[in-house]
Motif scaffolding. Structure first.
Motif, short mmCIF file in Angstrom:
data_model
loop_
_atom_site.label_atom_id
_atom_site.label_comp_id
_atom_site.label_asym_id
_atom_site.label_seq_id
_atom_site.Cartn_x
_atom_site.Cartn_y
_atom_site.Cartn_z
N ASP A 199 0.82 -1.21 0.00
CA ASP A 199 0.00 0.00 0.00
C ASP A 199 0.85 1.26 0.00
N LEU A 200 1.89 1.29 0.83
CA LEU A 200 2.68 2.49 1.01
C LEU A 200 4.16 2.15 1.04
N TYR A 201 4.95 2.82 0.21
CA TYR A 201 6.40 2.66 0.18
C TYR A 201 7.00 3.87 0.87
N THR A 202 7.72 3.65 1.95
CA THR A 202 8.41 4.76 2.60
C THR A 202 9.91 4.58 2.38
N THR A 203 10.54 3.72 3.16
CA THR A 203 11.97 3.47 2.97
C THR A 203 12.24 2.30 2.03
N GLY A 204 11.24 1.46 1.81
CA GLY A 204 11.42 0.27 0.98
C GLY A 204 11.88 -0.95 1.77
N ARG A 205 12.12 -0.78 3.06
CA ARG A 205 12.64 -1.87 3.87
C ARG A 205 11.75 -3.11 3.80
N THR A 206 10.46 -2.93 3.89
CA THR A 206 9.53 -4.07 3.86
C THR A 206 9.64 -4.81 2.53
N LEU A 207 9.66 -4.09 1.43
CA LEU A 207 9.75 -4.72 0.11
C LEU A 207 11.08 -5.43 -0.09
N TYR A 208 12.16 -4.83 0.40
CA TYR A 208 13.47 -5.48 0.28
C TYR A 208 13.54 -6.75 1.12
N HIS A 209 12.91 -6.75 2.29
CA HIS A 209 12.85 -7.97 3.10
C HIS A 209 12.05 -9.05 2.37
N ALA A 210 10.93 -8.67 1.79
CA ALA A 210 10.10 -9.64 1.05
C ALA A 210 10.88 -10.22 -0.12
N ALA A 211 11.58 -9.38 -0.87
CA ALA A 211 12.39 -9.85 -2.00
C ALA A 211 13.48 -10.80 -1.52
N ALA A 212 14.13 -10.47 -0.41
CA ALA A 212 15.18 -11.33 0.14
C ALA A 212 14.61 -12.69 0.55
#
Length: 160
Positions: free
Chosen positions: A129-142
């Motif tokens: 829903d919301l991209y701030t630092t991207g940390r969540t997305l990078y964790h998911a990708a990892a």
């Protein structure tokens, strides 16, 4: 950023900028639990996955789901063909309550479900829903990479 140096950069696309209006939307939708707002942007979110591409939502951890009674990301993207491959484990506190430095320091909280088969899939698009630092997305990708996915991973959010 140390995490950007060790992980491949994600190509990211967002529909809207995080401004005063979007901040109010997120507060009403997620903070106050106004689920009816999930339909506000359905006509704007037109992600037709290509062949061999999978749309994977960043779902809430169980305690957030129980508190709200719904998953905000699933609400926004429910009209799409989603694959719920990721499990979000409990964290000490929500990303929204953290500052930038604290968000970037958040430890990995995702795993991939054990029954996921990556055969024939060459592209995963993570949805949030919301991209701030991207940390969540990078964790998911990892987490996907750690589980053996070797294709392209991109991300999409409603707001950045």
């Amino acid at each position: 950023m140390r995490w950007q140096q060790t992980e491949p950069l994600l190509h990211h696309r967002a529909l809207f900028t995080y401004n005063t209006a979007m901040k109010a939307f997120i507060q009403q939708y997620k903070g106050l639990g106004d689920y009816q707002l999930h339909a506000a942007f359905i006509s704007e979110i037109d992600l037709n996955p290509a062949r061999h591409q999978v749309l994977v939502p960043i779902t809430s951890e169980a305690t957030h789901y129980q508190r709200r009674g719904f998953d905000p990301v699933l609400g926004l993207f429910a009209h799409l063909p989603l694959q719920q491959w990721l499990v979000k484990h409990a964290t000490d506190r929500p990303q929204a309550s953290k500052n930038r430095r604290e968000r970037l320091a958040t430890p990995q909280s995702f795993t991939v479900k054990g029954d996921v088969d990556f055969a024939g899939i060459n592209h995963v698009r993570l949805l949030d829903d919301l991209y701030t630092t991207g940390r969540t997305l990078y964790h998911a990708a990892a987490a996907l990479r750690d589980a053996g996915f070797h294709g392209t991973i991109t991300s999409f959010s409603l707001i950045r």
